[in-house]
Design a protein around this motif. Sequence first.
Motif, PDB file in Angstrom:
ATOM      1  N   PHE A  40       0.710  -1.395  -0.025  1.00 40.37           N
ATOM      2  CA  PHE A  40       0.155  -0.023   0.079  1.00 40.37           C
ATOM      3  C   PHE A  40       0.944   1.220   0.073  1.00 40.37           C
ATOM      4  O   PHE A  40       2.073   1.115   0.589  1.00 40.37           O
ATOM      5  CB  PHE A  40      -0.680   0.142   1.295  1.00 40.37           C
ATOM      6  CG  PHE A  40      -1.783  -1.096   1.379  1.00 40.37           C
ATOM      7  CD1 PHE A  40      -1.230  -2.368   2.075  1.00 40.37           C
ATOM      8  CD2 PHE A  40      -3.133  -1.147   1.155  1.00 40.37           C
ATOM      9  CE1 PHE A  40      -2.078  -3.495   2.228  1.00 40.37           C
ATOM     10  CE2 PHE A  40      -3.891  -2.092   1.364  1.00 40.37           C
ATOM     11  CZ  PHE A  40      -3.212  -3.242   1.907  1.00 40.37           C
ATOM     12  N   TRP A  41       0.278   2.289  -0.508  1.00 45.23           N
ATOM     13  CA  TRP A  41       1.105   3.693  -0.452  1.00 45.23           C
ATOM     14  C   TRP A  41      -0.078   4.642  -0.028  1.00 45.23           C
ATOM     15  O   TRP A  41      -1.269   4.541  -0.443  1.00 45.23           O
ATOM     16  CB  TRP A  41       1.536   4.258  -1.913  1.00 45.23           C
ATOM     17  CG  TRP A  41       2.849   3.831  -2.007  1.00 45.23           C
ATOM     18  CD1 TRP A  41       3.277   2.857  -2.792  1.00 45.23           C
ATOM     19  CD2 TRP A  41       4.102   4.609  -1.772  1.00 45.23           C
ATOM     20  NE1 TRP A  41       4.697   2.709  -2.983  1.00 45.23           N
ATOM     21  CE2 TRP A  41       4.932   3.757  -2.180  1.00 45.23           C
ATOM     22  CE3 TRP A  41       4.332   5.494  -0.521  1.00 45.23           C
ATOM     23  CZ2 TRP A  41       6.347   4.116  -1.819  1.00 45.23           C
ATOM     24  CZ3 TRP A  41       5.543   5.918  -0.328  1.00 45.23           C
ATOM     25  CH2 TRP A  41       6.565   5.305  -0.773  1.00 45.23           C
TER      26      TRP A  41
ATOM     27  N   LEU B  97       2.258  -3.026 -12.354  1.00 39.43           N
ATOM     28  CA  LEU B  97       2.165  -1.648 -12.610  1.00 39.43           C
ATOM     29  C   LEU B  97       0.735  -1.277 -12.068  1.00 39.43           C
ATOM     30  O   LEU B  97      -0.304  -1.820 -12.538  1.00 39.43           O
ATOM     31  CB  LEU B  97       2.503  -1.252 -13.921  1.00 39.43           C
ATOM     32  CG  LEU B  97       2.459   0.332 -13.996  1.00 39.43           C
ATOM     33  CD1 LEU B  97       3.720   0.858 -13.020  1.00 39.43           C
ATOM     34  CD2 LEU B  97       2.462   0.876 -15.356  1.00 39.43           C
ATOM     35  N   VAL B  98       0.610  -0.609 -10.870  1.00 36.27           N
ATOM     36  CA  VAL B  98      -0.715  -0.494 -10.438  1.00 36.27           C
ATOM     37  C   VAL B  98      -1.033   1.275 -10.677  1.00 36.27           C
ATOM     38  O   VAL B  98      -0.052   2.177 -10.071  1.00 36.27           O
ATOM     39  CB  VAL B  98      -0.773  -0.576  -8.961  1.00 36.27           C
ATOM     40  CG1 VAL B  98      -2.201  -0.193  -8.166  1.00 36.27           C
ATOM     41  CG2 VAL B  98      -0.319  -2.180  -8.685  1.00 36.27           C
TER      42      VAL B  98
ATOM     43  N   LEU C 204      -2.964   3.876  -3.532  1.00 36.35           N
ATOM     44  CA  LEU C 204      -3.140   2.850  -4.236  1.00 36.35           C
ATOM     45  C   LEU C 204      -2.763   1.328  -3.548  1.00 36.35           C
ATOM     46  O   LEU C 204      -2.062   1.627  -2.481  1.00 36.35           O
ATOM     47  CB  LEU C 204      -2.272   2.677  -5.504  1.00 36.35           C
ATOM     48  CG  LEU C 204      -0.727   3.432  -5.563  1.00 36.35           C
ATOM     49  CD1 LEU C 204       0.131   2.340  -4.996  1.00 36.35           C
ATOM     50  CD2 LEU C 204      -0.383   3.836  -6.761  1.00 36.35           C
ATOM     51  N   LYS C 205      -2.810   0.275  -4.121  1.00 38.18           N
ATOM     52  CA  LYS C 205      -2.571  -1.104  -3.463  1.00 38.18           C
ATOM     53  C   LYS C 205      -2.251  -2.100  -4.448  1.00 38.18           C
ATOM     54  O   LYS C 205      -2.791  -1.843  -5.471  1.00 38.18           O
ATOM     55  CB  LYS C 205      -3.733  -1.419  -2.415  1.00 38.18           C
ATOM     56  CG  LYS C 205      -4.877  -1.464  -3.075  1.00 38.18           C
ATOM     57  CD  LYS C 205      -6.164  -1.984  -2.064  1.00 38.18           C
ATOM     58  CE  LYS C 205      -7.568  -1.980  -2.775  1.00 38.18           C
ATOM     59  NZ  LYS C 205      -8.566  -2.364  -1.655  1.00 38.18           N
TER      60      LYS C 205
ATOM     61  N   ALA D  78       2.532   2.972  -8.917  1.00 33.06           N
ATOM     62  CA  ALA D  78       3.553   2.065  -8.321  1.00 33.06           C
ATOM     63  C   ALA D  78       3.988   0.725  -9.169  1.00 33.06           C
ATOM     64  O   ALA D  78       2.899   0.016  -9.683  1.00 33.06           O
ATOM     65  CB  ALA D  78       3.079   2.065  -6.875  1.00 33.06           C
ATOM     66  N   GLU D  79       5.104   0.496  -8.951  1.00 35.91           N
ATOM     67  CA  GLU D  79       5.496  -0.691  -9.690  1.00 35.91           C
ATOM     68  C   GLU D  79       6.024  -1.617  -8.481  1.00 35.91           C
ATOM     69  O   GLU D  79       7.073  -1.361  -7.791  1.00 35.91           O
ATOM     70  CB  GLU D  79       6.354  -0.680 -10.690  1.00 35.91           C
ATOM     71  CG  GLU D  79       6.919  -1.656 -11.537  1.00 35.91           C
ATOM     72  CD  GLU D  79       7.597  -1.472 -12.800  1.00 35.91           C
ATOM     73  OE1 GLU D  79       8.223  -0.281 -12.936  1.00 35.91           O
ATOM     74  OE2 GLU D  79       8.037  -2.217 -13.420  1.00 35.91           O
ATOM     75  N   PHE D  80       5.636  -2.847  -8.647  1.00 37.62           N
ATOM     76  CA  PHE D  80       5.873  -4.045  -7.720  1.00 37.62           C
ATOM     77  C   PHE D  80       7.051  -4.719  -8.502  1.00 37.62           C
ATOM     78  O   PHE D  80       6.940  -5.394  -9.645  1.00 37.62           O
ATOM     79  CB  PHE D  80       4.871  -5.083  -7.415  1.00 37.62           C
ATOM     80  CG  PHE D  80       5.158  -6.297  -6.826  1.00 37.62           C
ATOM     81  CD1 PHE D  80       4.905  -7.427  -7.274  1.00 37.62           C
ATOM     82  CD2 PHE D  80       6.006  -6.180  -5.417  1.00 37.62           C
ATOM     83  CE1 PHE D  80       5.517  -8.606  -6.777  1.00 37.62           C
ATOM     84  CE2 PHE D  80       6.400  -7.325  -4.875  1.00 37.62           C
ATOM     85  CZ  PHE D  80       6.018  -8.377  -5.387  1.00 37.62           C
TER      86      PHE D  80
END
Lengths: 115, 113
Positions: free
Chosen positions: A34-35, A56-57, A48-49, A65-67
């Motif tokens: 999470f951010w 890529l979310v 985002l989560k 954000a990129e995991f």
Amino acid sequence: AQSVTQPDIHITVSEGASLELRCNYSYGATPYLFWYVQSPGQGLQLLLKYFSGDTLVQGIKGFEAEFKRSQSSFNLRKPSVHWSDAAEYFCAVGVPGGGGNKLTFGTGTQLKVEL
Amino acid sequence: DVKVTQSSRYLVKRTGEKVFLECVQDMDHENMFWYRQDPGLGLRLIYFSYDVKMKEKGDIPEGYSVSREKKERFSLILESASTNQTSMYLCASRVTGPHYGYTFGSGTRLTVV
């Protein structure tokens, strides 16, 4: 137990510039990520989560954000920062499943935007 | 949208007082949490509850207790407030399943003098 590291305590960017906030986590499998953003005197708002799937979310306010599993990272990005983005940003990791598992937070990154 | 309400935004209490911080959520969530936020330390979990009358210690439970008599309400109790408990306190509730996520209240800034 899971842990989160946000290596940058403060970041200053110019309005219109791109932004990347770093987040590294420690957990044996793929966690929930999470951010959150917190404006002064306010509670936390979810940006985002990530649970699974596309790494890529997209989130609210133009953030993404990129995991990256290989780097245990979940960095937050925005192509063009607005003055209203000045706030504190928190990365958090949760363990999949319900029950008593908890959300663990990083220490936060304070973003300052120069006009 | 889920709403998590913390009854006070600002509190000033004296050392040794018993302090109650109240949190109410309106979506019948089973899981509720109390965090403490301090500069440079981020948010640290004090206690959480996964059902009525059920509670578990978080990372920093010393000096705190909690009460969950009804599903919607989760109270944090400072048995004898001390100056080192001056902080921002955030309550959260969590939904599980396909819409897994946490919702936070606006926080209570507690000052112990």
